[in-house]
Design an enzyme around this catalytic site. Structure first.
Site, mmCIF file in Angstrom:
data_model
loop_
_atom_site.group_PDB
_atom_site.id
_atom_site.type_symbol
_atom_site.label_atom_id
_atom_site.label_comp_id
_atom_site.label_asym_id
_atom_site.label_seq_id
_atom_site.Cartn_x
_atom_site.Cartn_y
_atom_site.Cartn_z
ATOM 1 N N ARG A 47 56.781 49.833 23.445
ATOM 2 C CA ARG A 47 57.185 49.665 22.049
ATOM 3 C C ARG A 47 58.695 49.554 21.967
ATOM 4 N NH1 ARG A 47 55.975 52.046 16.574
ATOM 5 N NH2 ARG A 47 57.406 50.829 15.312
ATOM 6 N N ARG A 57 52.327 45.630 16.762
ATOM 7 C CA ARG A 57 53.048 46.394 17.774
ATOM 8 C C ARG A 57 52.046 47.005 18.735
ATOM 9 N NH1 ARG A 57 54.289 48.103 12.756
ATOM 10 N NH2 ARG A 57 53.408 50.040 12.001
ATOM 11 N N ASP A 60 51.960 52.820 17.786
ATOM 12 C CA ASP A 60 52.716 53.469 16.721
ATOM 13 C C ASP A 60 52.129 54.858 16.532
ATOM 14 O OD1 ASP A 60 54.450 53.909 14.575
ATOM 15 O OD2 ASP A 60 53.068 53.019 13.130
ATOM 16 N N ASP A 62 52.295 58.298 14.569
ATOM 17 C CA ASP A 62 52.802 58.970 13.370
ATOM 18 C C ASP A 62 52.413 60.433 13.408
ATOM 19 O OD1 ASP A 62 53.934 56.733 11.938
ATOM 20 O OD2 ASP A 62 51.889 56.064 11.549
#
Length: 105
Positions: A47, A57, A60, A62
């Site tokens: 990334r 992407r 990711d 979170d």
């Protein structure tokens, strides 16, 4: 770990389907340290941070919740600022712990 779900892109620029899940972890790291750790994983997996929000992407990560704590720093906003509008977050999290979604304003 919750089951993997496939969802439509969230945001204007992404084109491919997303694969989403959630994990519940215990850690001795502080939230900022854990945030840096998750970024290191993203970088290891290819990334780059130059991507515009909403673009496709590779990964990711979170941090949506940190127990029942609210955290606001320069780098972190927990609970995640838009979790209530993101079924791709709510569905896997509810599979892990349906009660964590309750009581947030």
């Amino acid at each position: 770990m919750a089951k993997f779900i496939t969802t439509e892109p969230y945001g204007d620029a992404a084109h491919n389907l997303f694969i989403n899940t959630a994990v519940k972890v215990s850690t001795y790291l502080e939230p900022e340290e854990f945030f840096k750790f998750t970024h290191a994983i993203e970088i290891f997996e290819g990334r780059t941070r130059g991507e515009k929000w909403g673009e496709d992407r590779t990964l990711d990560i979170d941090i949506v919740f940190w127990g029942r704590k609210k955290i606001l720093t320069e780098n972190l906003r927990i609970p995640h600022y838009d979790w209530k509008n993101r079924d791709f977050m709510k569905i896997p999290i509810a599979e892990l712990d349906p009660f964590i979604l309750e009581g947030w304003d």
